[in-house]
Design an enzyme around this catalytic site. Structure first.
Site, PDB file in Angstrom:
ATOM      1  N   CYS A   2      28.638  27.684   1.739  1.00  0.00           N
ATOM      2  CA  CYS A   2      27.782  27.089   0.736  1.00  0.00           C
ATOM      3  C   CYS A   2      27.828  27.880  -0.555  1.00  0.00           C
ATOM      4  O   CYS A   2      28.549  28.854  -0.697  1.00  0.00           O
ATOM      5  CB  CYS A   2      26.344  27.049   1.255  1.00  0.00           C
ATOM      6  N   VAL A  53      28.702  22.635   8.226  1.00  0.00           N
ATOM      7  CA  VAL A  53      29.697  23.018   9.222  1.00  0.00           C
ATOM      8  C   VAL A  53      29.084  23.098  10.614  1.00  0.00           C
ATOM      9  O   VAL A  53      29.656  22.623  11.592  1.00  0.00           O
ATOM     10  CB  VAL A  53      30.355  24.361   8.831  1.00  0.00           C
TER      11      VAL A  53
END
Length: 610
Positions: A2, A53
């Protein structure tokens, strides 16, 4: 994986600064295309852009831990904790209750249990910030090897932070100013820990913590390489390396989204691809998906040089066949490498006047294509630094040159700042800057009493690579991959492996008379013989002279226009001589530097204060 950013200010109310915080967050869209979130309080603002993810639905951020309706801690987190399942079980035994299956919540609960000492429990790649409303303290954390980036910018009453400089520069309190030291750092090809190039900005050191409170900024280190006696014999060392790699690869295959490997046909990426294929087969899944980059006509017209002795493609094909991979070749041409949109995207990803030219562009384009089919990739980055793979490790003159070996062997007498204006070059004093940084690095390198002079020097050389060289490549990998929303994992950076191999004697690391002896011996059983026998070859660079001619034409256009800010630093007469008289292929680095400076100084409105 991120993008994170935030702002702490003890003398203003940040709940009225939502628009500024939103602008900072918006710069991280590429790093986190799937979701965004912001948490605001009077003195702290934390923001997050998410690439989903693990626990796609439950891992939203910033994440808040509450007790009786009051926030105890707030986290904005980037990365992966590969041992989060074990930590979750441990924290559950200690009474913690979880509402998601994400590793972020494990890290947040770990902070509530252990405070800053939670870092001693983590295995992974990460950069995160925790705001503790109880103590009004911000904690910034970066992983041990510096795989994930994290910058901060102290202000009069607090701090700005972000995964990339652009997030900080989106706040009006920060300005893009570069001085002589910053420009020297950008030019010297040595990445000094904590140095962020722009004045007033800093990087959290790999293995470092930064605490910001009303009393100011405090820095500390929770991890660094240490010298320890290696007592294992050769056979045990080889088997231990293999056991570690098997465990590391299995851990890093955990993902709730499509995953692949980067395959160059070299020992490092081939070993990872083969071990991943083996692990996936044992799990009953697979085949392993792999990707490589190539240039049109590269293999057919390849010419060996001092860097590369063979093209990648034949070895890539051997590995793909050997492990039955689902393989894809991404083939690029000059039009791809010279595309203005791609070049601007690379500069935007880099943020700083650092460029590896066509190698940056091709890596970005490779990742862009991979992202269409995978969200996570495993890379062989850092194996050369860990196991001793570069040619200069094995060149006695370079090893004993009294400077960074990579400079001694290839770059010391051909430094791109040679094209700088005379007064600029004098202020930068690149040679003096490198001497200073080298002395600092050597002074902090760990020593082991009783080592021979040869072993002690090779320990120093390994330390230089693991603290001053690999960081540049990890940063490049992170920027190019996150610019397209691709998470790239680097198994060879697992700190357990790094610590173990760092302390293995150099004689053991070269026991067969070659580079990366331990890695070769540990993985030979899963590799085709062609790769076992292959000599180290770096990431490919195009050999097409048309690419160099195009660069020279572009620099010539800048000269003719006479308006480029690059010539505030670069000497126009020297540049004209290079453009008109030198073969284009001989001045590629200089041409790339001029084009990078032209774009960076203009696009970022940088103020020069040399």
């Amino acid at each position: 994986m991120c993008g994170i950013t935030g702002w702490v200010a003890f003398q203003r109310d940040l709940t009225s600064e939502r628009d500024v915080v939103a602008a900072m967050t918006e710069t991280m869209v590429c790093r986190g295309p799937d979701a965004e979130g912001t948490w605001l309080s009077r003195h702290a603002a934390l923001s997050h852009r998410r690439l989903s993810v693990i626990d796609i639905e439950g891992g939203k951020q910033p994440m808040v831990a509450e007790r009786d309706g009051e926030a105890e801690a707030v986290i904005t987190y980037s990365g992966e904790a590969y041992n989060f399942r074990e930590l979750r079980a441990e924290l559950t035994r200690r009474g913690h209750r979880f509402g998601t299956s994400s590793d972020t919540e494990v890290v947040l609960r770990g902070y509530l249990e252990w405070g800053a000492d939670l870092v001693d429990h983590l295995n992974g790649m990460y950069a995160f910030a925790v705001w503790d409303p109880r103590s009004e303290e911000l904690l910034l954390v970066r992983d041990r090897l510096g795989i994930k980036p994290l910058y901060y910018y102290p202000t009069a009453d607090g701090v700005l932070f972000g995964s990339e400089p652009k997030a900080i520069l989106a706040n009006p309190l920060a300005t893009a100013v570069i001085d002589a030291e910053g420009l020297a750092e950008a030019s010297a090809f040595v990445k000094t820990p904590e140095h962020a190039i722009l004045r007033g900005m800093h990087e959290v050191r790999p293995g470092g913590l930064v605490r910001i409170s009303r009393s100011g900024v405090r820095k500390s280190r929770y991890w660094q390489l240490e010298a320890r006696e290696h007592t294992d014999d050769l056979g045990t060392t080889v088997s231990t390396v293999r056991e570690l790699l098997d465990d590391i690869v299995a851990r890093q295959l955990i993902s709730d989204v499509p995953l692949c490997t980067l395959l160059s046909g070299g020992l490092d990426s081939s070993a990872l691809t083969a071990l991943a294929a083996k692990a996936l087969a044992e799990q009953g899944s697979g085949p392993v998906r792999s990707f490589s980059v190539d240039f049109a006509g590269y293999t057919e017209n390849f010419q060996a040089d001092e860097f590369r002795g063979s093209p990648d493609a034949p070895f890539v094909a051997d590995v793909a066949e050997h492990v039955a991979a689902d393989h894809t070749d991404i083939v690029l041409n000059n039009a791809d490498l010279l595309d203005d949109g791609a070049r601007k995207a690379v500069l935007r990803a880099r943020d700083l006047p650092i460029s590896m030219g066509d190698m940056d562009i091709s890596l970005y384009l490779l990742f862009q294509e991979i992202r269409k089919r995978s969200t996570v990739a495993l890379s062989g980055e850092s194996a050369d630094e860990v196991f001793g793979g570069y040619a200069w490790f094995h060149n006695e003159k370079a090893v004993n040159a009294g400077t960074f070996p990579w400079m001694a062997m290839y770059m010391h007498d051909n430094n791109a700042p040679g094209i700088m204006r005379e007064e600029v070059a004098r202020k930068l004093d690149i040679r003096g800057y490198v001497r200073q940084r080298y002395a600092e690095a050597i002074a902090e390198a760990p020593k082991l009493p009783g080592e021979s002079a040869k072993e002690a020097r090779m320990r120093e050389v390994s330390y230089l690579h693991l603290t001053r060289f690999v960081n540049s490549l990890l940063d490049r990998k992170d920027r190019m991959s996150m610019a397209v929303g691709l998470e790239v994992r680097v198994p060879f950076c697992d700190h357990r492996l790094v610590e173990y191999v760092f302390n293995a004697p150099w004689a053991m690391k070269t026991f067969d008379g070659r580079e990366k002896s331990l890695l070769r011996a540990a993985t030979a059983d899963v590799l085709p013989q062609s790769v076992v026998d292959r000599v180290k070859s770096p990431y490919p660079s195009t050999q097409d002279t048309g690419y160099d001619d195009a660069l020279r034409d572009r620099v010539g256009t800048l000269l003719h226009a006479g308006t480029s800010r690059a010539f505030e630093l670069v000497d126009p007469r020297t540049t004209r001589q290079l453009v008109e008289t030198d073969p284009a292929s001989k001045v590629r680095r200089q041409m790339e530097l001029i084009l990078t400076l032209d774009s960076w100084l203009g696009d970022y409105d940088v103020r020069l204060e040399l």
